[in-house]
Design a protein around this motif. Structure first.
Motif, PDB file in Angstrom:
ATOM      1  N   SER A   1       0.721  -1.112  -0.101  1.00 40.34           N
ATOM      2  CA  SER A   1       0.183   0.008  -0.023  1.00 40.34           C
ATOM      3  C   SER A   1       0.829   1.211   0.227  1.00 40.34           C
ATOM      4  CB  SER A   1      -1.178  -0.140   1.360  1.00 40.34           C
ATOM      5  OG  SER A   1      -0.327  -0.096   2.149  1.00 40.34           O
ATOM      6  N   HIS A   2       2.057   0.995   0.059  1.00 43.73           N
ATOM      7  CA  HIS A   2       3.065   2.293   0.247  1.00 43.73           C
ATOM      8  C   HIS A   2       4.107   2.331  -0.881  1.00 43.73           C
ATOM      9  CE1 HIS A   2       1.964   3.394   4.284  1.00 43.73           C
ATOM     10  NE2 HIS A   2       1.727   2.151   4.524  1.00 43.73           N
ATOM     11  N   ILE A   3       4.526   1.354  -1.758  1.00 44.15           N
ATOM     12  CA  ILE A   3       5.653   1.458  -2.497  1.00 44.15           C
ATOM     13  C   ILE A   3       5.044   0.709  -3.907  1.00 44.15           C
ATOM     14  CG2 ILE A   3       7.513   2.228  -1.309  1.00 44.15           C
ATOM     15  CD1 ILE A   3       8.439  -0.421  -0.811  1.00 44.15           C
TER      16      ILE A   3
ATOM     17  N   LEU B   1       0.837  10.709  -3.992  1.00 40.56           N
ATOM     18  CA  LEU B   1       0.498  10.018  -2.521  1.00 40.56           C
ATOM     19  C   LEU B   1       1.746   9.985  -1.878  1.00 40.56           C
ATOM     20  CD1 LEU B   1      -1.125   8.027  -0.911  1.00 40.56           C
ATOM     21  CD2 LEU B   1      -0.560   6.030  -2.501  1.00 40.56           C
ATOM     22  N   HIS B   2       2.817   9.608  -2.540  1.00 38.32           N
ATOM     23  CA  HIS B   2       4.037   9.061  -1.824  1.00 38.32           C
ATOM     24  C   HIS B   2       4.403  10.450  -1.479  1.00 38.32           C
ATOM     25  CE1 HIS B   2       4.403   5.502  -4.915  1.00 38.32           C
ATOM     26  NE2 HIS B   2       3.816   5.262  -3.584  1.00 38.32           N
ATOM     27  N   ALA B   3       4.454  11.527  -2.048  1.00 35.94           N
ATOM     28  CA  ALA B   3       5.078  12.999  -1.570  1.00 35.94           C
ATOM     29  C   ALA B   3       4.035  13.026  -0.240  1.00 35.94           C
ATOM     30  CB  ALA B   3       4.796  13.981  -2.452  1.00 35.94           C
TER      31      ALA B   3
ATOM     32  N   ARG C   1       2.566   2.938  18.013  1.00 38.71           N
ATOM     33  CA  ARG C   1       2.749   2.825  16.586  1.00 38.71           C
ATOM     34  C   ARG C   1       1.713   3.631  15.905  1.00 38.71           C
ATOM     35  NH1 ARG C   1       2.241  -2.182  12.976  1.00 38.71           N
ATOM     36  NH2 ARG C   1       0.136  -1.960  13.630  1.00 38.71           N
ATOM     37  N   ALA C   2       2.022   4.898  15.370  1.00 34.35           N
ATOM     38  CA  ALA C   2       1.132   5.443  14.557  1.00 34.35           C
ATOM     39  C   ALA C   2       1.328   5.157  12.619  1.00 34.35           C
ATOM     40  CB  ALA C   2       0.861   7.001  14.777  1.00 34.35           C
ATOM     41  N   SER C   3       0.544   4.683  12.327  1.00 33.48           N
ATOM     42  CA  SER C   3       0.619   4.254  10.817  1.00 33.48           C
ATOM     43  C   SER C   3      -0.350   5.119  10.029  1.00 33.48           C
ATOM     44  CB  SER C   3       0.915   2.880  10.445  1.00 33.48           C
ATOM     45  OG  SER C   3      -0.555   2.344  11.157  1.00 33.48           O
ATOM     46  N   PHE C   4       0.164   5.703   8.773  1.00 32.09           N
ATOM     47  CA  PHE C   4      -0.570   6.694   8.053  1.00 32.09           C
ATOM     48  C   PHE C   4      -1.177   5.996   6.665  1.00 32.09           C
ATOM     49  CE2 PHE C   4       2.360   9.326  10.389  1.00 32.09           C
ATOM     50  CZ  PHE C   4       1.875   9.681  11.733  1.00 32.09           C
ATOM     51  N   ALA C   5      -2.337   6.488   6.322  1.00 34.78           N
ATOM     52  CA  ALA C   5      -2.710   6.093   4.982  1.00 34.78           C
ATOM     53  C   ALA C   5      -3.214   7.384   4.234  1.00 34.78           C
ATOM     54  CB  ALA C   5      -4.136   5.090   5.171  1.00 34.78           C
TER      55      ALA C   5
END
Ligand code: PMP
Length: 406
Positions: free
Chosen positions: A206-208, A301-303, A379-383
């Motif tokens: 979901s990230h790269i 999105l990546h930025a 842990r905080a993980s972002f979407a």
């Protein structure tokens, strides 16, 4: 292609949830992402208009459900850039995919004294199946160490990699720290000694961008529920020649060509590895999750995720007593931290009372927590639907925790 956070948020009904008079702040995306409306609709639509068992039926609904199920396989093939749909196996998730490889490839091709290399960053689901295999067949498990930033020590990897190494199984992106591993390098070096490589892509997908052919990965595992899709379904990608050479995993219906009491012959790929009625509805709805993800402008999105990560990291560091665990060279938008004098679980409970969902504990990476000598982290993980304002709410919440407990 578009990237507009408020438009994205509107697609996720759950984000309107009110908790104690506050709008939910959902920062537990590494555990599971929320689901866009299109996924919810696809689930309902399947049961309302297509429900049937797949592959064997000749009636209208069976054909409709089969076509939708197989369409998801094609979408996943495209998503991973696999060369054939036969290389896409539906499993119940990353854990199931890794167990499949350990139980089939591992039991058939690895023998006593062969070495299996994993890393100190692994999720339990990429440790335990290999330990179980080692107990069964006498393989030896070796672990690539990490440095204090949470990066793999590649010189140690180079040293551990020998002609005895027959399998390497590493995580693409750490769920606990966010570290992006140099899997291209790992795969290339492992292939030089003739070892096969599995990449645990549960967090990376979901990230790269993932291109299994460019990576030259032998196996790649992921879970739909971490990629805006439903729970209970996931993927094992495997190179066709390897999948062909492997014995089947579970036995039963769907995975056979012919059964007699004397002998059973097995179905062609990918069905050889898909025994029993699969999770049809969730597989079908996963396609909608992929379409949602596909609709986002990836560069933007990546930025944006990088901006959230940098902002959260700086804001957290400014809070007295907070220490970030894991500041790897390359990270996705996951930030893990501890607060002096306060147990992570207490922080989680107090944040929950303010409508903020974070994960606390060992994140199924106990050996990683042991490496840092801590019981766990927050842990905080972002979407893509998270915002800086939500990070501000987290920081305010943490200040409150400090005032309350210290
Ligand atoms: N590996 C990693 C890196 C993960 O983050 C997770 C889920 N937390 C898993 C494996 C296991 O995934 P699942 O529970 O969906 O099988």
């Amino acid at each position: 292609m578009s990237f507009n956070v408020s438009d994205i948020r509107k697609q996720f009904p759950i984000l309107d949830t009110q908790i104690a008079g506050k709008t939910l702040v959902y920062f537990d995306n590494a555990a599971t992402t929320q689901k866009p409306r299109v996924v919810l609709d696809a689930l309902e639509d399947y049961y309302a208009s297509s429900n049937a068992n797949i592959h064997r039926g000749i009636h209208y609904l069976a054909e409709k459900a089969t076509a939708a199920f197989e369409a998801t396989r094609k979408s996943v093939q495209k998503f991973l850039n696999a060369s054939s749909h036969e290389e896409i196996i539906f499993t119940y998730g990353t854990t199931d995919s890794i167990n499949l490889v350990a139980r089939t490839y591992g039991e058939a091709f690895l023998k006593a004294g062969d070495e299996i290399l994993i890393s100190n960053l692994e999720h339990h689901s990429n440790i335990v199946p290999w330990q179980m295999l080692c107990e069964k067949n006498g393989c030896v498990l070796k672990v690539i160490p990490i440095d204090d930033h949470g990066d793999l020590i590649l010189e140690e990897f180079d040293k551990l990699l020998t002609e005895k190494t027959k399998f390497v199984s590493v995580v693409h992106v750490s769920n606990a720290l966010g570290t992006i591993n140099p899997v291209e390098y790992i795969i290339k070096k492992a292939h030089e000694v003739g070892a096969k490589v599995l990449i645990d892509g549960a967090q990376a997908s979901s990230h790269i961008p993932v291109d299994v052919q460019a990576l030259d990965a032998d196996f790649y595992a992921l879970s739909a529920h971490k990629l805006f899709g439903p729970t209970g379904t996931g993927i094992l990608y495997g190179k066709k020649d390897l999948l062909l050479s492997m014995p089947p995993y579970r036995g039963g219906g769907e995975m056979i060509k012919e059964v007699t009491f004397e002998k059973t012959t097995y179905a062609d790929l990918p069905y050889k590895f898909e025994a029993g009625t699969p999770n049809i509805a969730d597989v079908i709805a996963f396609k909608s999750g992929l379409e949602f993800f596909d609709s986002l402008d990836k560069e933007a999105l990546h930025a944006y995720e990088e901006e959230l990560l940098q902002y959260a990291t700086a804001q957290l560091k400014a809070v007295e007593g907070i220490r970030i665990i894991g500041e790897a060279k390359r990270k996705v938008s996951v930030v893990s931290f501890v607060m002096d004098g306060v147990h992570p679980q207490d922080i989680g409970i107090l944040l929950d009372q303010q409508g903020i969902a974070v994960r606390t504990g060992h994140h199924c990476t106990q050996p990683l927590m042991q490496r840092f000598n801590i019981p766990g982290t927050v842990r905080a993980s972002f979407a893509p639907y998270n915002t800086k304002e939500e990070i501000d709410a987290l920081i305010a919440g943490l200040q409150k925790v400090r005032r309350f407990l210290l």
